[in-house]
Scaffold this motif. Structure first.
Motif, mmCIF file in Angstrom:
data_model
loop_
_atom_site.group_PDB
_atom_site.id
_atom_site.type_symbol
_atom_site.label_atom_id
_atom_site.label_comp_id
_atom_site.label_asym_id
_atom_site.label_seq_id
_atom_site.Cartn_x
_atom_site.Cartn_y
_atom_site.Cartn_z
ATOM 1 N N LYS A 183 7.972 -0.504 26.857
ATOM 2 C CA LYS A 183 8.801 -1.457 26.115
ATOM 3 C C LYS A 183 7.959 -2.636 25.665
ATOM 4 C CE LYS A 183 13.125 -0.552 28.656
ATOM 5 N NZ LYS A 183 14.091 -0.307 27.565
ATOM 6 N N VAL A 184 8.220 -3.095 24.460
ATOM 7 C CA VAL A 184 7.531 -4.279 23.960
ATOM 8 C C VAL A 184 8.492 -5.068 23.074
ATOM 9 C CG1 VAL A 184 6.569 -3.034 21.972
ATOM 10 C CG2 VAL A 184 5.474 -5.130 22.780
ATOM 11 N N ARG A 185 8.501 -6.371 23.259
ATOM 12 C CA ARG A 185 9.313 -7.271 22.435
ATOM 13 C C ARG A 185 8.584 -7.475 21.118
ATOM 14 N NH1 ARG A 185 11.419 -10.956 19.247
ATOM 15 N NH2 ARG A 185 12.562 -12.713 20.175
ATOM 16 N N LEU A 186 9.260 -7.157 20.011
ATOM 17 C CA LEU A 186 8.643 -7.315 18.695
ATOM 18 C C LEU A 186 9.016 -8.673 18.091
ATOM 19 C CD1 LEU A 186 9.080 -3.793 17.067
ATOM 20 C CD2 LEU A 186 7.313 -4.623 18.629
ATOM 21 N N TYR A 187 8.075 -9.257 17.390
ATOM 22 C CA TYR A 187 8.287 -10.566 16.776
ATOM 23 C C TYR A 187 8.037 -10.499 15.272
ATOM 24 C CZ TYR A 187 8.278 -12.568 21.482
ATOM 25 O OH TYR A 187 8.579 -12.867 22.789
ATOM 26 N N SER A 188 8.764 -11.335 14.556
ATOM 27 C CA SER A 188 8.532 -11.481 13.117
ATOM 28 C C SER A 188 7.452 -12.542 12.902
ATOM 29 C CB SER A 188 9.823 -11.924 12.423
ATOM 30 O OG SER A 188 10.190 -13.229 12.868
ATOM 31 N N ALA A 189 6.977 -12.652 11.687
ATOM 32 C CA ALA A 189 5.962 -13.651 11.373
ATOM 33 C C ALA A 189 6.496 -15.061 11.597
ATOM 34 C CB ALA A 189 5.489 -13.483 9.926
ATOM 35 N N SER A 190 7.760 -15.297 11.263
ATOM 36 C CA SER A 190 8.329 -16.637 11.450
ATOM 37 C C SER A 190 8.450 -16.967 12.934
ATOM 38 C CB SER A 190 9.692 -16.742 10.762
ATOM 39 O OG SER A 190 10.613 -15.805 11.304
ATOM 40 N N GLU A 191 8.827 -16.000 13.757
ATOM 41 C CA GLU A 191 8.902 -16.241 15.191
ATOM 42 C C GLU A 191 7.520 -16.540 15.767
ATOM 43 O OE1 GLU A 191 12.517 -13.688 17.082
ATOM 44 O OE2 GLU A 191 10.936 -12.502 16.122
ATOM 45 N N LEU A 192 6.533 -15.775 15.341
ATOM 46 C CA LEU A 192 5.168 -16.006 15.812
ATOM 47 C C LEU A 192 4.662 -17.378 15.378
ATOM 48 C CD1 LEU A 192 3.481 -12.525 15.224
ATOM 49 C CD2 LEU A 192 4.120 -13.547 17.418
ATOM 50 N N THR A 193 5.009 -17.780 14.161
ATOM 51 C CA THR A 193 4.599 -19.098 13.675
ATOM 52 C C THR A 193 5.123 -20.192 14.595
ATOM 53 O OG1 THR A 193 4.480 -18.397 11.364
ATOM 54 C CG2 THR A 193 4.771 -20.751 11.771
ATOM 55 N N ASN A 194 6.406 -20.105 14.957
ATOM 56 C CA ASN A 194 7.004 -21.102 15.847
ATOM 57 C C ASN A 194 6.305 -21.122 17.199
ATOM 58 O OD1 ASN A 194 8.914 -21.879 13.929
ATOM 59 N ND2 ASN A 194 10.447 -20.425 14.672
ATOM 60 N N MET A 195 6.024 -19.939 17.745
ATOM 61 C CA MET A 195 5.368 -19.863 19.044
ATOM 62 C C MET A 195 3.954 -20.418 18.996
ATOM 63 S SD MET A 195 6.678 -16.060 20.202
ATOM 64 C CE MET A 195 6.030 -16.127 21.881
ATOM 65 N N LEU A 196 3.223 -20.037 17.971
ATOM 66 C CA LEU A 196 1.847 -20.523 17.825
ATOM 67 C C LEU A 196 1.817 -22.050 17.734
ATOM 68 C CD1 LEU A 196 0.626 -17.838 15.265
ATOM 69 C CD2 LEU A 196 -0.349 -18.168 17.548
ATOM 70 N N GLU A 197 2.691 -22.602 16.912
ATOM 71 C CA GLU A 197 2.702 -24.049 16.725
ATOM 72 C C GLU A 197 3.121 -24.774 17.999
ATOM 73 O OE1 GLU A 197 5.159 -24.584 13.280
ATOM 74 O OE2 GLU A 197 3.498 -24.153 11.887
ATOM 75 N N MET A 198 4.017 -24.175 18.768
ATOM 76 C CA MET A 198 4.415 -24.758 20.047
ATOM 77 C C MET A 198 3.241 -24.821 21.021
ATOM 78 S SD MET A 198 8.168 -23.016 20.677
ATOM 79 C CE MET A 198 8.313 -23.708 22.331
ATOM 80 N N CYS A 199 2.274 -23.936 20.820
ATOM 81 C CA CYS A 199 1.113 -23.853 21.714
ATOM 82 C C CYS A 199 -0.119 -24.548 21.138
ATOM 83 C CB CYS A 199 0.800 -22.390 22.019
ATOM 84 S SG CYS A 199 2.122 -21.541 22.928
ATOM 85 N N GLY A 200 0.075 -25.327 20.078
ATOM 86 C CA GLY A 200 -1.043 -26.055 19.497
ATOM 87 C C GLY A 200 -1.962 -25.207 18.653
ATOM 88 N N LEU A 201 -1.438 -24.105 18.121
ATOM 89 C CA LEU A 201 -2.223 -23.194 17.296
ATOM 90 C C LEU A 201 -1.689 -23.198 15.871
ATOM 91 C CD1 LEU A 201 -2.349 -20.282 19.871
ATOM 92 C CD2 LEU A 201 -4.315 -21.645 19.157
ATOM 93 N N VAL A 202 -2.584 -23.303 14.899
ATOM 94 C CA VAL A 202 -2.198 -23.383 13.494
ATOM 95 C C VAL A 202 -2.521 -22.069 12.792
ATOM 96 C CG1 VAL A 202 -2.524 -24.612 11.321
ATOM 97 C CG2 VAL A 202 -2.709 -25.847 13.495
ATOM 98 N N PRO A 203 -1.499 -21.331 12.318
ATOM 99 C CA PRO A 203 -1.778 -20.081 11.596
ATOM 100 C C PRO A 203 -2.580 -20.344 10.328
ATOM 101 C CG PRO A 203 0.539 -20.239 12.224
ATOM 102 C CD PRO A 203 -0.053 -21.591 12.444
ATOM 103 N N LEU A 204 -3.658 -19.599 10.156
ATOM 104 C CA LEU A 204 -4.523 -19.766 8.988
ATOM 105 C C LEU A 204 -4.363 -18.627 7.986
ATOM 106 C CD1 LEU A 204 -7.876 -20.854 10.709
ATOM 107 C CD2 LEU A 204 -6.104 -22.333 9.724
ATOM 108 N N GLU A 205 -4.321 -17.388 8.502
ATOM 109 C CA GLU A 205 -4.260 -16.218 7.623
ATOM 110 C C GLU A 205 -3.378 -15.153 8.252
ATOM 111 O OE1 GLU A 205 -8.188 -15.379 5.306
ATOM 112 O OE2 GLU A 205 -8.768 -15.879 7.361
ATOM 113 N N TRP A 206 -2.708 -14.400 7.370
ATOM 114 C CA TRP A 206 -1.846 -13.302 7.800
ATOM 115 C C TRP A 206 -2.246 -12.038 7.047
ATOM 116 C CZ3 TRP A 206 2.039 -14.275 11.435
ATOM 117 C CH2 TRP A 206 2.341 -15.630 11.670
ATOM 118 N N PHE A 207 -2.269 -10.914 7.767
ATOM 119 C CA PHE A 207 -2.570 -9.627 7.150
ATOM 120 C C PHE A 207 -1.581 -8.581 7.660
ATOM 121 C CE2 PHE A 207 -6.575 -11.995 7.565
ATOM 122 C CZ PHE A 207 -6.949 -12.078 6.226
ATOM 123 N N GLY A 208 -1.493 -7.466 6.907
ATOM 124 C CA GLY A 208 -0.526 -6.438 7.259
ATOM 125 C C GLY A 208 -1.122 -5.170 7.822
#
Length: 249
Positions: free
Chosen positions: A200-225
């Motif tokens: 089992k794995v919890r899947l996240y969307s890009a917007s959810e990951l963005t919120n989590m990253l920013e909460m942890c002091g991480l700034v998204p720079l690039e996204w790929f598919g």
């Protein structure tokens, strides 16, 4: 401490994981992925790099062959044992460690961290956020994280057939849109005996990951598919995000 979403010991017992490692991954694919990790993170000699979780060290070993200084950590002791033996036989210098990504205990040690092959999302949301915070804490200010997961927003969340797990056969997967958990079952035969496991794995969307990253002091720079670096879309089977630790974090 929160438990895994699934029976980790059963799904990752030495017999099953040894079979999957030997049957499902080939050197050419590993080399291609290691090359992309190099490119995504703009790796340079002298950087401190962490591969987490590393499995049997497929990518860490190839990067070490190129002269990079690699630490590699995994929860699974049998994976680390295999990795140590391979590195020893190949004369490679890789610091393989058995440990828990929920409690890294590293403080601003690494220039680069990579977490690939859908190895994020094993726990409940609170603990997954803690894992991301641990990775952020382990990065130096200005350091970068490469995170690769299945795309929770994709209409084709049956991604096991054409995404990360496309290499595996006979998978039975189910996605629950409420819990956002992908459950994969597999039955396999090893030396005449039948075995099964559930993952089992919890899947996240890009917007959810963005919120989590920013909460942890991480700034998204690039996204790929995908591994080739194609643009991320809502139908991309995978997400690759490169995030930088804020200098003020």
């Amino acid at each position: 401490m929160s438990e895994f979403l699934f029976d980790y010991e059963r799904a990752f017992n030495p017999l099953i994981t040894g079979h999957l490692e030997s049957a499902s991954f080939d050197l050419m694919l590993n080399q291609q992925q290691a090359k992309q990790i190099h490119r995504f993170l703009a790796l340079e000699k002298g950087m401190n790099i962490l591969d987490i979780p590393c499995g049997t060290g497929r990518h860490a070993k190839l990067l070490a062959e190129q002269g990079f200084e690699i630490d590699a950590l995994d929860y699974n002791a049998s994976f680390i044992e295999q990795a140590h033996q391979y590195a020893k036989d190949a004369g490679l210098s890789v610091n393989f460690m058995q440990g828990d990504m929920r409690e890294l205990r590293f403080k601003e040690k690494y220039d680069r961290i990579f977490n690939v092959f859908s190895s994020f999302g094993y726990f409940d949301d609170k603990t997954n956020l803690k894992v991301m915070q641990e990775m952020s804490s382990a990065l130096k200010p200005g350091g970068r994280l490469l995170l690769n997961v299945l795309n929770g927003e994709s209409v084709a969340v049956k991604a096991c057939e054409n995404g990360i797990a496309r290499q595996f056969k006979d998978l039975n997967s189910h996605y629950d849109p409420v819990s956002k958990i992908l459950t994969t079952n597999r039955a396999l035969k090893i030396e005449g005996d039948e075995y099964s496991y559930e993952f089992k794995v919890r899947l996240y969307s890009a917007s959810e990951l963005t919120n989590m990253l920013e909460m942890c002091g991480l700034v998204p720079l690039e996204w790929f598919g995908d591994w080739s670096g194609s643009a991320l879309t809502s139908t991309s089977a995978q997400i690759f995000v490169i995030a930088e630790k804020s200098l003020a974090a």
